[in-house]
Design an enzyme around this catalytic site. Sequence first.
Site, PDB file in Angstrom:
ATOM      1  N   HIS A  78       0.789  -0.951  -0.110  1.00 13.96           N
ATOM      2  CA  HIS A  78      -0.619   0.190   0.006  1.00 13.96           C
ATOM      3  C   HIS A  78       1.261   1.458  -0.153  1.00 13.96           C
ATOM      4  CE1 HIS A  78      -3.804  -2.647   1.057  1.00 13.96           C
ATOM      5  NE2 HIS A  78      -2.641  -3.240   1.880  1.00 13.96           N
ATOM      6  N   SER A  85      16.547  20.112 -16.791  1.00 15.74           N
ATOM      7  CA  SER A  85      15.357  21.498 -16.772  1.00 15.74           C
ATOM      8  C   SER A  85      15.928  22.476 -17.482  1.00 15.74           C
ATOM      9  CB  SER A  85      14.756  22.108 -15.335  1.00 15.74           C
ATOM     10  OG  SER A  85      13.350  22.252 -15.595  1.00 15.74           O
ATOM     11  N   LYS A 135      16.958  20.393 -11.749  1.00 12.04           N
ATOM     12  CA  LYS A 135      17.323  19.642 -11.500  1.00 12.04           C
ATOM     13  C   LYS A 135      17.440  18.276 -12.556  1.00 12.04           C
ATOM     14  CE  LYS A 135      13.731  18.439 -11.021  1.00 12.04           C
ATOM     15  NZ  LYS A 135      12.555  18.814 -11.531  1.00 12.04           N
ATOM     16  N   GLU A 161      11.041   7.746 -16.096  1.00 14.03           N
ATOM     17  CA  GLU A 161       9.953   8.235 -16.882  1.00 14.03           C
ATOM     18  C   GLU A 161       9.145   8.154 -17.987  1.00 14.03           C
ATOM     19  OE1 GLU A 161       9.691  12.033 -15.470  1.00 14.03           O
ATOM     20  OE2 GLU A 161      11.196  12.081 -14.220  1.00 14.03           O
TER      21      GLU A 161
END
Length: 519
Positions: A216, A337, A343, A350
């Site tokens: 969970h 970025s 970043k 992804e």
Amino acid sequence: MVSIGTLSSSFIRAPQSSSRYSLSRTPPYCAFPPRRITTPRMEASRAQVQAQAQAQGQPKEAKLWGGRFEEGVTDAVERFTESISFDKQLYRYDIMGSRAHASMLAHQGLISASDRDSILKGLDEIERRIENGEFNWRVDREDVHMNIEAALTEMIGEPAKKLHTARSRNDQALTDLRLWCRDAVDKILVSMRQLQVSLLTVALNNEGLIVPGYTHLQRAQPVLLQHLLLAYVEEIERDAGRLVDCRARINFCPLGACALAGTGLPIDRFMTSEALGFTAPLRNSIDAVSDRDFVMEFLSVNAITAVHLSRLGEEWVLWASEEFGFITPSDSVSTGSSIMPQKKNPDPMELVRGKSARVIGDLVTLLTLCKGLPHAYNRDLQEDKEPVFDSVKTILGMLEVSAEFALKITFNRERIQKALPAGHLDATTLADYLVNKGVPFRTSHDIAGKSVALCTLKNCQLLDLSLDELRSINPIFDEDVYEFLGVGNAIQKFVSYGSTGSACVASQLDYWMKKLEMK
């Protein structure tokens, strides 16, 4: 570092050895550069083919099927119905099937040996021209099959007109696609093996590292990182097994089924099937030209694999975040970025997560395409190829980048170690301790839960509770309880087959090292 031995080929079945019907001209694996019809690059490919024909001042020629027609199709119909912009990548397999078919026709006395030799020589030249970029693909010839046949007719004349004897584009196209899919399966199996090797390499290089296990998305129990990585190895193994099963069903030959009813000519379908390395001809000619089960099954396996890779991607994306900080990807597999200088993003994983939607979509496209079609062939089935090409290209990319990313990450042991105390990961081990003392499990669960509640009140860990505090909950506790508390002790108490215990995981690692032939 761990040295990697030869990749195992246990997934891949060797092609059947050919006998008197074998052909010496067996093409190599094709590259997998499929493009979707909706992309700018696909539109550019179509436009390029059309412009090439116009630039050379070629008038539209009569269709090879045009005998009963009095007028040609409109430009709009031609643009809408062509498939050469994407199915030309089947050329090697189309030529391969034509070689087998021509040899069979000659063997059966349906064409002469001289005609066969002319056809084979012409096909060799066409293949050479295609591979050297010298072949003129024409939209008015519709598809890869008609382009090659028309070019062959221009090249050798009358003998080429005999090649389509006892053959329809229906069985011809499906023969090409089955051959393409067979090679694609083999290529995916190799990439799966490479990912398994990468994951096992990472596991071997992180011996003894304990990480939180989650259910969970909440802290659950401690697990060895090696155990978690091997879970993905197991998933990919099942995916590979499904592909092997799928390959067995792909490997049947539709050639000679013709349009749907077979032929009245004395062909030998077993000869062509054997020459092309198939297991056997498909038994039913109607089924042979209308079946797309093998493609749906193939794309289903790819979709399941994509889901597994997406879950791996999600886990590593989370672990690379500041909130977790469990892994640091190297710069070579990260991106930045355009506005935020600080970043460092795990973009490859992804995109693995994102591209899984594309592979699932390819499967849904094919299922929807086939759901309402009567037997046998329908032109709708021209649309089966782009989802297949896209699914294969995408899954190969996902496997490749996942394997590369795995070898380019560092596990932050100090950060992981600091994170382990949170969540009372040893609570279930405490319950096991009580069961070993003869306490029923439900009662043990209740006692362990009350112990956790006391820790929450005191803002401490189970290991920090004194014996007196534990005995205030239940007098059965003794000094040996501390041998079960703490994640290090908890790991050592797992003994069941397949568990995260050190000995169990060591056995699993040994199994996989042998199976993957890693030394």
